[in-house]
Enzyme design. Structure first.
Site, mmCIF file in Angstrom:
data_model
loop_
_atom_site.group_PDB
_atom_site.id
_atom_site.type_symbol
_atom_site.label_atom_id
_atom_site.label_comp_id
_atom_site.label_asym_id
_atom_site.label_seq_id
_atom_site.Cartn_x
_atom_site.Cartn_y
_atom_site.Cartn_z
ATOM 1 N N ARG A 1 -1.626 64.849 20.201
ATOM 2 C CA ARG A 1 -2.216 63.608 20.669
ATOM 3 C C ARG A 1 -1.524 63.021 21.896
ATOM 4 O O ARG A 1 -2.176 62.677 22.873
ATOM 5 C CB ARG A 1 -2.199 62.569 19.542
ATOM 6 C CG ARG A 1 -2.931 61.290 19.885
ATOM 7 C CD ARG A 1 -2.897 60.312 18.714
ATOM 8 N NE ARG A 1 -3.464 60.872 17.512
ATOM 9 C CZ ARG A 1 -3.466 60.268 16.329
ATOM 10 N NH1 ARG A 1 -2.908 59.075 16.212
ATOM 11 N NH2 ARG A 1 -4.011 60.835 15.282
ATOM 12 N N TYR B 1 -25.623 55.624 29.065
ATOM 13 C CA TYR B 1 -26.068 55.247 30.406
ATOM 14 C C TYR B 1 -25.407 56.067 31.509
ATOM 15 O O TYR B 1 -25.756 55.899 32.674
ATOM 16 C CB TYR B 1 -25.780 53.767 30.666
ATOM 17 C CG TYR B 1 -26.483 52.833 29.722
ATOM 18 C CD1 TYR B 1 -27.865 52.881 29.555
ATOM 19 C CD2 TYR B 1 -25.766 51.899 28.983
ATOM 20 C CE1 TYR B 1 -28.508 52.024 28.682
ATOM 21 C CE2 TYR B 1 -26.399 51.031 28.105
ATOM 22 C CZ TYR B 1 -27.771 51.100 27.954
ATOM 23 O OH TYR B 1 -28.409 50.260 27.093
ATOM 24 N N HIS C 1 -13.337 68.299 18.284
ATOM 25 C CA HIS C 1 -12.444 67.134 18.159
ATOM 26 C C HIS C 1 -13.038 66.140 17.166
ATOM 27 O O HIS C 1 -13.766 65.214 17.559
ATOM 28 C CB HIS C 1 -12.274 66.474 19.538
ATOM 29 C CG HIS C 1 -11.070 65.594 19.655
ATOM 30 N ND1 HIS C 1 -9.785 66.083 19.687
ATOM 31 C CD2 HIS C 1 -10.951 64.249 19.763
ATOM 32 C CE1 HIS C 1 -8.926 65.086 19.818
ATOM 33 N NE2 HIS C 1 -9.618 63.956 19.858
#
Length: 753
Positions: free
Chosen positions: A42, A132, A88
């Site tokens: 991470r 968008y 993931h």
């Protein structure tokens, strides 16, 4: 003890069973697993490709979707969904945030994602929702993945074993330095600023030619970070060199500004580049607040005239003002100047965290490129062998074409007959049977022989390459030169953006003349909250503090004065009274105004007066006299004046007001000696003030003061009364003596006040 029936199979315990083990062992083992997962999966990037797993999976998923540069865009919601479903298994918002960051040209020096739509801006606005926006890969991202189809790196199964994903990308350029990285793990963190790719390629090429090159030599090619937002780096060269050689340090980065001449002798300052990761909107708010509170007397107003390019206009209060002085005052009080930290903590081989120097990072990248080259060469070599094997079968068929046609026409199972008749393998026979009729022409045979010869020549070259380390580094150098040509200084957007300069020297006394001189009272609480009250208030004035807090320092000063803050770490800090918050509230933590370490405390606060002498003393019994002018600091970091031994701290800073020194230890021993026995120094540890060893035990120094023997020794008792001892013969001795028990009535805390 702890009991659990949900123990993981990974820990070696069968599900459904009950395990008894000490609580501290259970917690430590599980927390260690969590910490390792955070570090490796991470927070810390891999030194080879400079990516964390989420970024690597995003790029690989986009490659699988065939979102190549120049091709079509796809909705980011589709990309995030594929990444989450295939590689993931985390929240789609976290994946989209990482994807958006890869597309932000003001965050990433060489963006890896080409975004279409609103991906946020330098004002601090967030990207639009994933439904968008659209995205595709960029050329640098393709360069990072070049060779994935040629067995260049290892692949592992995804989280559910249904697919495979690369453990690391081939990375044709040192992305860890080119785009930088940041992250916080468990007990460690990383912070790597971006650099110029052309300069990195030059440094890597030099390291190939001279493997024993030093970090200082590499700095001739990589002089400093290169931020996507530009700016001016004003860090001293020796500090930059130390940071790159150790892997830890920081850089002072300033905004780029110019003076624009106007009519009738007027002028204005225009800021065209702001520091890296500074939000323009918040910066403007801070500067406007400084103008409103008159913290920068030379500045009258700020306007934002930015469009696609940044343009912040700063109007001076008078045309006679000095623009350099005005900007220096702004640099000290807002984010037009910031410090960018460097902590090159990376994963070596994807497993081991290590803080690396510049050379070590480039060396790890070059070693990775050599592994990639060898693996791609072996892959190509095996491909050539398979193709040559098939070509041998084709050529055998052409030599005996009539017989091959007869066997195919007459035999029910022609494959075994072909294999037996012409000593072919199953692969060769299958290839012959799959040939098209048009391939039986004479010209095809000529082409096959030409292809066979070319492949044999290529195989010889590959054999030489895999067996000669010099040829390998030569090929890597060619690849680096090609990368430099595509993305270096001559390519669009490849030129260095961050300039290098030295910060001008400004006389600190000048700003004082521009502040209206008014009496103020400086109040600092025990918890370190400091504020300024107009006028000189007396003891009868009731001061308010936060719940659980109380007063500690109350000083009368002027708005033009400077405060000297003494830290227990031996550092001295300087704060202008005009910079203190007003006394309407409870003030601000003093640690927000100076970089006082969390482990250090405030020993004393003085109103600066030039020419005075100060007596410094540490808990291990050392001290010296210093001129007050020598302790004034120029930056928030302060100035190291007293050098401390292991475990020691500065305990006292007294204004010299007498010819003798009185020292008392927590062993309740008092000694008095002439001040002239202490040296005057600008910086150092000092000399022994008092012997602290009593009956084989080491004690600590509690307090020191200066005094006149004629006036006697004074102290304040617990009731607040001042007491005086005039007969001092019993305690007068030499420096570094143990002394005698203090007079009767001396405070039990062994302090004079």
């Amino acid at each position: 003890m702890t009991s659990s029936s949900e123990t993981k199979v990974a820990s070696g315990v069968v599900p459904g069973t009950t395990v008894d083990e000490p609580l501290h062992e259970a917690i430590s083992e599980r927390y260690l697993q969590y910490a390792l997962s955070t570090i490796m999966n991470r927070a810390l990037p891999d030194v080879r490709d400079g990516l964390k797993p989420v970024h690597r999976r995003i790029l690989y998923a986009m490659r699988e979707l065939k979102l190549d540069p120049g091709g079509r865009f796809r909705k980011c919601s589709k990309i995030s969904g594929d990444v989450m479903g295939n590689y993931h298994p985390h929240g789609d918002q976290a994946i989209y945030d990482a994807l958006a960051r890869l597309a932000q040209g003001f965050t990433i020096r060489y963006p890896l994602v080409d975004g279409q739509g609103n991906f946020g801006n330098i004002d601090g606005d967030n990207p639009a929702a994933a439904r968008y926006t659209e995205a595709r890969l960029t050329e640098p991202a393709v360069a990072l993945m070049e060779g994935l189809a040629e067995d260049a790196v290892d692949f592992s199964e995804n989280y559910d074993g249904s697919l495979v994903e690369p453990d690391v990308l081939p990375a044709s350029f040192p992305n860890i330095l080119a785009n930088g990285s940041s992250g916080i793990a468990v007990g460690m963190a990383t912070s790597i600023p971006p650099h110029n790719l052309g300069e990195l390629c030059d440094a890597a090429l030099h390291l190939v030619r001279t493997p024993a090159a030093r970090d200082s030599t590499l700095l001739q090619f990589v002089p400093a970070p290169d931020f996507p937002t530009g700016g001016i780096l004003v860090e001293p060269p020796e500090s930059i060199a130390a940071a790159y050689s150790t892997g830890r340090g920081s850089f002072r980065l300033r905004a780029r500004w110019d003076v624009e001449k106007l009519a009738r002798g007027q002028w204005q300052v225009v800021v065209t580049e702001i520091p890296y990761q500074v939000q323009k909107g918040r910066l403007i708010e801070k500067i406007a607040d400084l103008v409103q509170n008159k913290k920068v007397p030379l500045l009258a107003d700020i306007r934002d005239e930015s469009a696609e390019e940044i343009r912040l206009v700063l109007e001076p209060r008078a045309k006679s003002a000095d623009p350099t002085l005005m900007m220096e005052m702004l640099f000290r009080q807002c984010d037009l100047e910031v410090r960018i930290s460097l902590n090159m903590n990376v994963l070596i081989d994807g497993r081991t965290p290590k803080v690396c120097s510049l050379k070590e990072v480039l060396r790890a990248f070059l070693d990775h490129r050599r592994d990639v080259l060898l693996r791609r060469s072996r892959f190509r070599y095996n491909q050539i062998d398979r193709r040559l094997h098939v070509l041998e079968g084709y050529l055998a068929a052409f030599v005996n074409l009539d017989e091959v046609i007869r066997i195919i026409r007459t035999e029910d199972e022609p494959k075994p007959v072909l294999m037996k008749t012409f000593a072919l393998t199953e692969v060769q026979a299958e290839a012959i049977l799959n040939m098209r009729l048009r391939s039986l022409r004479r010209l095809e045979e000529v082409e096959l022989r030409a292809e066979q010869q070319a492949l044999m020549d290529e195989r010889v070259e590959l054999e030489d390459l895999m067996g000669d380390e010099g040829l390998q580094w030569g090929r890597i150098s060619e690849e680096l030169r090609e990368t430099r040509r595509k993305f270096g200084g001559d390519a669009p957007g490849g030129a260095r953006r961050t300039g290098l300069a030295e910060a001008p020297e400004i006389d600190d006394s000048l700003p004082e003349t521009m502040v209206e001189r008014e009496p103020v009272t400086v109040v600092c609480s025990s918890m370190g909250w400091i504020r300024m009250i107009k006028g000189h208030v007396g003891p009868e004035h009731q001061l308010k503090y936060r719940d659980g807090d109380e007063g500690r320092f109350v000083l009368h000063a002027q708005t033009t004065d400077r405060l000297i803050v003494v830290g227990s770490n031996g550092r001295f800090y300087t704060i202008a009274c005009s910079d203190l918050p007003s006394g309407r509230g409870m003030g601000e933590p003093i640690r927000l105004m100076i970089n006082l370490e969390n482990e250090a405390d405030t020993v004393d606060i003085l109103v600066h007066q030039g020419g005075r002498k100060l007596l410094l003393a540490s808990s291990d019994g050392y001290g010296f006299v210093v001129d007050e002018d020598c302790v004034v600091a120029q930056t928030r970091l302060g100035k190291q004046v007293q050098t401390l031994g292991k475990g020691a701290r500065t305990i006292a800073c007294r204004v010299v007001e007498g010819a003798d020194v009185a020292a008392v230890s927590d062993a309740r021993k008092l000694v008095i000696f002439p001040l002239e026995m202490l040296p005057e120094m600008a910086r150092g540890k000092g000399v022994r003030i008092q012997s602290l060893k009593v009956k084989g035990r080491n004690y600590q120094l509690s307090d020191v003061i200066t005094l006149d023997r004629e006036k006697g020794l004074q102290w304040r008792d617990p009731a607040g009364r001042t007491r005086t001892e005039r007969n001092l013969a019993k305690w007068i001795g030499g420096r570094a003596k143990r002394g005698q028990a203090p007079p009767r009535g001396f405070p039990r805390d062994n302090r004079f006040s």
